[in-house]
Design a protein around this motif. Structure first.
Motif, PDB file in Angstrom:
ATOM      1  N   TYR A 176      12.494  47.422  21.633  1.00 26.18           N
ATOM      2  CA  TYR A 176      13.938  47.628  21.608  1.00 26.18           C
ATOM      3  C   TYR A 176      14.278  48.953  22.286  1.00 26.18           C
ATOM      4  N   TYR A 177      15.239  48.883  23.185  1.00 25.30           N
ATOM      5  CA  TYR A 177      15.667  50.049  23.956  1.00 25.30           C
ATOM      6  C   TYR A 177      17.127  50.355  23.652  1.00 25.30           C
ATOM      7  N   CYS A 178      17.412  51.620  23.375  1.00 24.51           N
ATOM      8  CA  CYS A 178      18.810  52.001  23.276  1.00 24.51           C
ATOM      9  C   CYS A 178      19.293  52.413  24.668  1.00 24.51           C
TER      10      CYS A 178
ATOM     11  N   TRP B 221      18.572  55.063  29.660  1.00 27.20           N
ATOM     12  CA  TRP B 221      17.726  54.260  28.789  1.00 27.20           C
ATOM     13  C   TRP B 221      16.914  55.156  27.867  1.00 27.20           C
ATOM     14  N   GLY B 222      16.700  54.666  26.635  1.00 27.75           N
ATOM     15  CA  GLY B 222      15.765  55.315  25.743  1.00 27.75           C
ATOM     16  C   GLY B 222      14.357  54.835  26.022  1.00 27.75           C
ATOM     17  N   GLN B 223      13.385  55.375  25.300  1.00 29.19           N
ATOM     18  CA  GLN B 223      11.988  55.090  25.603  1.00 29.19           C
ATOM     19  C   GLN B 223      11.480  53.812  24.952  1.00 29.19           C
ATOM     20  N   GLY B 224      12.211  53.230  24.025  1.00 27.67           N
ATOM     21  CA  GLY B 224      11.799  51.974  23.409  1.00 27.67           C
ATOM     22  C   GLY B 224      11.051  52.172  22.105  1.00 27.67           C
ATOM     23  N   THR B 225      11.273  51.241  21.194  1.00 24.08           N
ATOM     24  CA  THR B 225      10.546  51.240  19.926  1.00 24.08           C
ATOM     25  C   THR B 225      10.143  49.797  19.627  1.00 24.08           C
ATOM     26  N   GLN B 226       8.906  49.610  19.195  1.00 23.27           N
ATOM     27  CA  GLN B 226       8.362  48.272  18.993  1.00 23.27           C
ATOM     28  C   GLN B 226       8.794  47.696  17.653  1.00 23.27           C
ATOM     29  N   VAL B 227       9.267  46.461  17.689  1.00 19.48           N
ATOM     30  CA  VAL B 227       9.569  45.699  16.480  1.00 19.48           C
ATOM     31  C   VAL B 227       8.716  44.435  16.510  1.00 19.48           C
TER      32      VAL B 227
END
Length: 123
Positions: free
Chosen positions: A93-95, A113-119
């Protein structure tokens, strides 16, 4: 501008997660913000968007009613509350910060863009 996303993790079907994304400086006061996601082997897709004042939101059809986007301009932070998670929600997921006061669904609407976080959602 840097966007720091957090809150991802590994959960099971039906669980909830809350993602947060903090901007490094006051960039979001007049800009829409939102969340996109990218699953393995798939294109990045729009998830949710919110306007600069926080009083107008839009969602992808497949998350409508389960996800809620909100923002706190005093903290330069946008949130994504994800309920009733499904395995098909598994993605990075990217903000994002929009080019305008509203976050549209297209990738071309994104300024930062943000760096992303895994879900990861398992059944």
């Amino acid at each position: 501008v840097q966007l720091q996303a957090s809150g991802g993790g590994s959960v099971h079907t039906g669980d909830s997660l809350r993602l947060s994304c903090a901007a490094s400086r006051r960039t979001s006061s007049n800009n829409g913000m939102g969340w996109f996601r990218q699953a393995p082997g798939k294109e990045r897709e729009f998830v949710a968007g919110i306007n600069w004042r926080g009083d107008s939101t839009n969602y992808a059809d497949n998350v409508q009613g389960r996800f809620t986007i909100s923002r706190d301009n005093a903290k330069n932070t946008v949130y994504l509350q994800m309920n009733s998670l499904k395995p098909e929600d598994t993605a990075v997921y990217y903000c994002a910060v929009s080019l305008s006061s509203y976050m549209g669904r297209g990738l071309t609407n994104v300024r930062y863009w943000g760096q992303g976080t895994q879900v990861t959602v398992s059944s």
